[in-house]
Design a protein around this motif. Structure first.
Motif, PDB file in Angstrom:
ATOM      1  N   SER A 190      23.924  56.666  39.298  1.00 54.26           N
ATOM      2  CA  SER A 190      24.673  55.676  40.064  1.00 54.26           C
ATOM      3  C   SER A 190      24.249  54.276  39.659  1.00 54.26           C
ATOM      4  O   SER A 190      23.109  53.893  39.899  1.00 54.26           O
ATOM      5  N   PRO A 191      25.121  53.482  39.048  1.00 50.36           N
ATOM      6  CA  PRO A 191      24.702  52.129  38.666  1.00 50.36           C
ATOM      7  C   PRO A 191      24.675  51.217  39.878  1.00 50.36           C
ATOM      8  O   PRO A 191      25.347  51.457  40.873  1.00 50.36           O
ATOM      9  N   ARG A 192      23.893  50.170  39.818  1.00 50.21           N
ATOM     10  CA  ARG A 192      23.796  49.263  40.941  1.00 50.21           C
ATOM     11  C   ARG A 192      24.972  48.313  40.947  1.00 50.21           C
ATOM     12  O   ARG A 192      25.677  48.168  39.960  1.00 50.21           O
ATOM     13  N   ALA A 193      25.152  47.685  42.079  1.00 51.53           N
ATOM     14  CA  ALA A 193      26.242  46.724  42.186  1.00 51.53           C
ATOM     15  C   ALA A 193      25.969  45.548  41.253  1.00 51.53           C
ATOM     16  O   ALA A 193      24.842  45.085  41.125  1.00 51.53           O
ATOM     17  N   PRO A 194      26.993  45.064  40.561  1.00 57.02           N
ATOM     18  CA  PRO A 194      26.752  44.020  39.551  1.00 57.02           C
ATOM     19  C   PRO A 194      26.557  42.658  40.179  1.00 57.02           C
ATOM     20  O   PRO A 194      27.110  42.346  41.222  1.00 57.02           O
ATOM     21  N   ALA A 195      25.802  41.826  39.507  1.00 58.79           N
ATOM     22  CA  ALA A 195      25.675  40.425  39.919  1.00 58.79           C
ATOM     23  C   ALA A 195      26.970  39.706  39.567  1.00 58.79           C
ATOM     24  O   ALA A 195      27.825  40.249  38.870  1.00 58.79           O
ATOM     25  N   ALA A 196      27.078  38.466  40.013  1.00 60.88           N
ATOM     26  CA  ALA A 196      28.357  37.758  39.873  1.00 60.88           C
ATOM     27  C   ALA A 196      28.784  37.606  38.411  1.00 60.88           C
ATOM     28  O   ALA A 196      29.940  37.833  38.051  1.00 60.88           O
ATOM     29  N   ARG A 197      27.795  37.303  37.529  1.00 57.08           N
ATOM     30  CA  ARG A 197      28.134  37.090  36.123  1.00 57.08           C
ATOM     31  C   ARG A 197      28.632  38.377  35.490  1.00 57.08           C
ATOM     32  O   ARG A 197      29.622  38.414  34.766  1.00 57.08           O
ATOM     33  N   GLU A 198      27.920  39.445  35.826  1.00 57.20           N
ATOM     34  CA  GLU A 198      28.290  40.746  35.242  1.00 57.20           C
ATOM     35  C   GLU A 198      29.655  41.180  35.756  1.00 57.20           C
ATOM     36  O   GLU A 198      30.452  41.770  35.017  1.00 57.20           O
ATOM     37  N   ALA A 199      29.915  40.882  37.028  1.00 58.24           N
ATOM     38  CA  ALA A 199      31.218  41.251  37.584  1.00 58.24           C
ATOM     39  C   ALA A 199      32.325  40.534  36.833  1.00 58.24           C
ATOM     40  O   ALA A 199      33.382  41.111  36.544  1.00 58.24           O
ATOM     41  N   LEU A 200      32.067  39.271  36.509  1.00 59.09           N
ATOM     42  CA  LEU A 200      33.069  38.508  35.761  1.00 59.09           C
ATOM     43  C   LEU A 200      33.322  39.154  34.407  1.00 59.09           C
ATOM     44  O   LEU A 200      34.460  39.310  33.955  1.00 59.09           O
ATOM     45  N   ARG A 201      32.222  39.569  33.778  1.00 66.60           N
ATOM     46  CA  ARG A 201      32.352  40.200  32.468  1.00 66.60           C
ATOM     47  C   ARG A 201      33.159  41.490  32.575  1.00 66.60           C
ATOM     48  O   ARG A 201      34.033  41.765  31.746  1.00 66.60           O
ATOM     49  N   VAL A 202      32.866  42.258  33.606  1.00 67.05           N
ATOM     50  CA  VAL A 202      33.606  43.516  33.794  1.00 67.05           C
ATOM     51  C   VAL A 202      35.087  43.227  33.982  1.00 67.05           C
ATOM     52  O   VAL A 202      35.960  43.893  33.408  1.00 67.05           O
ATOM     53  N   GLN A 203      35.364  42.185  34.772  1.00 64.23           N
ATOM     54  CA  GLN A 203      36.768  41.880  35.025  1.00 64.23           C
ATOM     55  C   GLN A 203      37.467  41.494  33.728  1.00 64.23           C
ATOM     56  O   GLN A 203      38.559  41.977  33.423  1.00 64.23           O
ATOM     57  N   GLU A 204      36.805  40.619  32.948  1.00 68.47           N
ATOM     58  CA  GLU A 204      37.443  40.181  31.701  1.00 68.47           C
ATOM     59  C   GLU A 204      37.657  41.343  30.751  1.00 68.47           C
ATOM     60  O   GLU A 204      38.731  41.514  30.185  1.00 68.47           O
ATOM     61  N   GLN A 205      36.621  42.149  30.627  1.00 65.78           N
ATOM     62  CA  GLN A 205      36.736  43.265  29.686  1.00 65.78           C
ATOM     63  C   GLN A 205      37.815  44.243  30.103  1.00 65.78           C
ATOM     64  O   GLN A 205      38.577  44.743  29.275  1.00 65.78           O
ATOM     65  N   SER A 206      37.867  44.522  31.395  1.00 66.10           N
ATOM     66  CA  SER A 206      38.860  45.503  31.840  1.00 66.10           C
ATOM     67  C   SER A 206      40.262  44.972  31.628  1.00 66.10           C
ATOM     68  O   SER A 206      41.166  45.701  31.190  1.00 66.10           O
TER      69      SER A 206
END
Lengths: 98, 804
Positions: free
Chosen positions: B85-101
């Motif tokens: 189970s991965p941990r909840a992402p920090a704000a920067r990582e969340a942004l990266r996930v959003q862009e990549q997706s």
């Protein structure tokens, strides 16, 4: 080459369980009939004639029923073997498809 | 496991979270799953909350993920489940996930689009090619015997052959759906009145229908006509029938040239292969990262929803959250906050409250089943005594009394054992059938039920309805026969013979364990068993209920209501024991004191019991012991005297305490009857009413509940009779055949017996006994002490991914 697989996995498992139960229970029943257990008197198919002249005739009846039980137990052992074979075939088929 | 006895202490606490580290603190707390957050902004709509923007962003990401998931599924791939189970992402990582997706989704869309357009073009070219090739057949010169005779139509007029005709012959060639061929032909014939020749032939290979995607064998048609009007009509009709029309060059040479050109164009479309490869690569990448992203975004959304429930303190510039926290875990919470916050600035503080906290009882995989059947009736009130630890033994035991049979118990035990031994296998855990999951959750319950049923089966001496003579029977028929000198004539005329235990040697003493096997051959088997089972049920019922009343003591002591010990517990126990405890005593006394020798004059307990209440006596009914009548009178008076004490004791006590000057003493948190600040008059009526109801319920309940325990007798009788009927009507038929064929007949007979045993005796009777045992626990046992008005602590934890 006709496929030897005729039962699915669940039917093979049911057959296995039924056969195991059948073998154990029928062997035990056969033993109890063989020792002329009084509790099982109602299950022996006697007639009025058999009560004359001592218990020998009743004992022969008991033993007949016990041989029948052993035969049935043997048949269930065969059925169990067949179910085991079917479940092995099913497992092999599962591995091959993946 | 100390908390199985009563629920844990739970306190209300406040978390002070700095704005910067709030997110990571909540993430840390969510990973541990300790606290239940309370909503501090209940009146605020979801659109006006603080973090609504972040929640919306998470939802948009989830929409993108759904699209990616659909594309994966359309291509026939399944995403792998997330390993850890991965941990909840920090704000920067969340942004990266959003862009990549979003980038991946965009790529996927483009590649799919280009691929579908390439495929359309390829299909078009191939159809054209086929049309031209098949058309050749009709318009080629007849070559002699090589001409296929099976066409069934005359070769179309070839312009090169019949160039002497004035009219110019034109062609319309195309492809039509096979189902529309007859209608098309008919319409052409009627519309053009025979000024055309149409030929149809099936395409050699099936091709995909662009609309539905299924593979259809198209039909190629070639129409030769003369005249412009006819031509237009034909084209209009082909349009109506949604035919794909291709140009058909007239001369043979141009046709062959067109064919070679098409071949060349098809070769050029090799880019289609590359597009497919690229698409596969993109899908691979998506399948790899999608599961992790989904879990991460789910966690992020959960955290923001929790943060929305906190209130923002402007003066201290921090978020305040109100939580229910088990007292034992406060240090862990402090730890989590320290880990989550950057400067250790977040802390937790306990807050006093008058509200009743939620109930938390920690269970393991064994006790969880028993706790859940108690909770199904009602979750325990805060810190009230928990009936579950006792139910671990009493519930399977009471079930077994109604189910007692060695064979059936053994089957049940083995089934549960299989489930328990293989409980970690993923095949068992991931079953989706709800009924199977219910059985699986209760596997320890069924295990104990089966084990206890084997025990009671030995006591009742029943194994598939047959008695087992483990020890030799204590009754001797030979002695009786010798004593009575039964002659053959006597035996012939008397179908049923009596074994009199008063004759020496006939009855040699009680059977060592359980019921004597000779009873299964006796015609008065049921008379004997009924008396035994009824008395057993009453004894067990009164013991169970007495135990329930005694559990109430723990509640009275814990909530510091010691007056209730004297004013409620004591009258209750006196009422129960004086009347029904005395009945139990009578039962045991009669069993011990009276034997077969006194059987003609043995007193009837039932008549004595009735006379006790009516204060009468019956001359024919001998007393059980000297001085019985005065003892009974005293007991009845005692029991009746305890009723007004129960009715008025507690209300009067509380009324007196309130009239006396009050000393301010802090009451236990969340006590039962918290009457601290309300009006006095109003209170007394309510308390009195409550106590009256409780008294009536208890006293009448004692009588009716004792009778209710007779279901233990009724169900065990039903089970025994069903078992016997099944044996005599099904299994006995297998023993009838005396020749060796009988052995073969026994095989299907046993199979039928086995199936019916499982279906009727195990499943139906098992569920029935389970239900009645549950009812006895919930109603008869628990209403002596249990309130069950609490609510469970639902900690904020990241639930395992329940996608699909």
């Amino acid at each position: 080459m006709v496929s030897l697989l005729c039962c699915g996995p669940k039917m093979a498992a049911c057959g296995l369980v039924l056969s195991a139960w059948g073998v154990v229970m029928l062997v035990l029943l056969g033993i109890f009939f063989n020792v002329h257990s009084a509790v099982l008197i109602e299950d022996v198919p006697f007639t009025e004639e058999d009560f004359k002249g001592g218990p020998e005739r009743i004992y022969r009846l008991y033993e007949q029923v016990s041989y029948n039980c052993f035969i049935a137990a043997g048949l269930y052992a065969l059925l169990g073997g067949f179910s085991l074979f079917q479940s092995r075939l099913n497992k092999r088929k599962e591995y091959m498809v993946r | 496991m100390g908390s199985l006895f009563r629920s844990e202490e739970v306190c209300l606490a406040q978390l002070f979270l700095q704005s910067a580290s709030a997110y990571s603190c909540i993430s840390e707390l969510g990973e541990r799953g300790l606290l239940e957050f309370r909503d501090l902004n209940p009146k605020v709509s979801p659109f006006q909350r603080r973090f609504v923007g972040e929640v919306r962003r998470c939802e948009e990401m989830e929409k993108t993920f759904t699209f990616l998931q659909q594309e994966l599924r359309a291509a026939g791939r399944l995403p792998a489940p997330c390993p850890e189970s991965p941990r909840a992402p920090a704000a920067r990582e969340a942004l990266r996930v959003q862009e990549q997706s979003e980038q991946l989704a965009q790529e996927l869309r483009e590649v799919s689009r280009s691929r579908s357009s390439l495929r359309d073009r390829l299909r078009d070219l191939r159809q054209h090619l086929h049309v031209l090739r098949e058309g050749q057949r009709f318009t080629s010169l007849p070559v002699g015997p090589g001409v296929p005779a099976g066409l069934g139509r005359e070769p179309i007029l070839d312009p090169s052959l019949h160039h002497h005709l004035d009219r110019k012959i034109n062609f319309v060639a195309g492809v039509i759906h096979p189902w529309r061929v007859t209608a098309f032909e008919r319409l052409l014939w009627r519309a053009c009145r025979g000024y055309l020749v149409a030929s149809f032939v099936e395409m050699p290979e099936p091709m995909e229908d662009p609309a539905t995607g299924e593979s259809i064998t198209w039909v190629i048609f070639l129409i030769s006509y003369w005249g412009e009007q006819i031509g237009q009509k034909i084209r209009k009709i082909s349009n109506c029938f949604h035919c794909q029309v291709y140009g058909y060059p007239e001369s043979e040479a141009s046709r062959t040239e067109a064919i070679t050109r098409l071949h060349g164009q098809i070769q050029e479309l090799s880019t289609l292969e590359e597009t497919e490869k690229y698409l596969a690569e993109v899908l691979d990448k998506v399948a790899q990262v999608l599961p992790t992203w989904r879990v991460q975004v789910q966690k992020m959304k959960a955290i923001y929803l929790v943060l929305n429930q906190c209130s923002f303190d402007v003066t201290k510039k921090c978020l305040i959250a109100e939580v229910w926290c088990p007292v034992r875990d406060l240090t862990q919470v402090q730890d989590a906050l320290r880990q989550g916050s950057v400067s250790g600035s977040c802390f937790v503080q306990r807050v006093p409250t008058t509200e009743s906290p939620p109930t938390l009882i920690r269970t393991n995989k064994f006790t969880a089943g028993f706790q859940s059947i108690v909770d199904a009736y009602g979750v325990a009130s805060y810190q009230e005594v928990n009936p579950a630890p006792y139910a671990i033994i009493t519930f399977p035991f009471i079930f077994a009394i109604m189910f007692g049979d060695v064979g059936h118990g053994l089957l049940m035990f083995l089934f549960a054992l299989w489930m328990v031994l293989y409980e970690d296998s993923p095949r068992l855990r991931q079953g989706t059938n709800e009924i199977w999951l219910t059985f699986f959750e209760g596997r320890y319950l069924i295990l104990l039920m089966g084990a206890f049923s084997i025990y009671t089966g030995f006591i009742y001496n029943e194994c598939f309805s047959k008695a087992t003579a483990i020890f030799p029977s204590a009754w001797s028929v030979a002695t009786m026969a010798n004593h009575s000198s039964w002659s053959s004539a006597y035996l012939a005329t008397h179908p049923s013979l009596t074994l009199d235990p008063n004759v020496t040697g006939v009855f040699q003493g009680p059977y060592p364990f359980g019921i004597d096997p000779i009873w299964s051959l006796a015609t008065n088997h049921l008379n004997f068993l009924n008396s035994f089972k009824m008395k057993m049920s009453v004894v067990l019922g009164i013991v169970h209920m007495g135990f329930g009343v005694m559990l109430g003591v723990f509640n009275h002591v814990h909530f510091q209501q010691r007056h209730r010990l004297v004013l409620e517990f004591l009258p209750e126990m006196i009422f129960l024991l004086a009347l029904f405890g005395y009945l139990v005593f009578l039962i045991f006394y009669k069993w011990i004191k009276f034997s077969a020798a006194d059987s003609r004059v043995a007193p009837s307990i039932l008549i004595h019991f009735i006379d006790m209440f009516l204060f009468t006596s019956n001359a024919e009914n001998l007393p059980l012991y000297p001085g019985q009548v005065p003892v009974q009178m005293v007991l009845v008076v005692l029991a009746l005297a305890s009723v007004p004490v129960l009715l008025l004791g507690t209300p009067l006590y509380q009324w007196c305490r309130q009239r006396a000057p009050r000393t301010v003493r802090p009451r236990a948190v969340g006590g039962f009857m918290g009457i601290t600040r309300r009006g006095i008059q109003h209170d007394f009526a309510e308390i009195f009413m409550h106590q009256a109801i409780h008294t009536i319920e208890y006293c009448l309940g004692c009588v009716s509940n004792t009778a209710s325990y007779l279901r233990l007798w009724a169900l065990s009788l039903a089970h025994a009779q069903l078992s016997e009927v099944l044996w005599s009507m099904v299994m006995r038929n297998g023993f009838v055949g005396l020749s060796y064929v009988g052995g073969v007949v026994l095989v299907p007979v046993f199979a039928a017996f086995a199936v019916l045993t499982v279906a009727i005796l195990l499943v139906m009777e098992g569920l029935s006994a389970f239900l009645h045992a549950l009812r006895l626990h919930w109603v008869e046992f628990q209403n002596k002490f249990y309130v069950g008005a609490g609510y469970k602590l639902c900690p904020f934890a990241f639930a395992p991914d329940t996608w699909e």
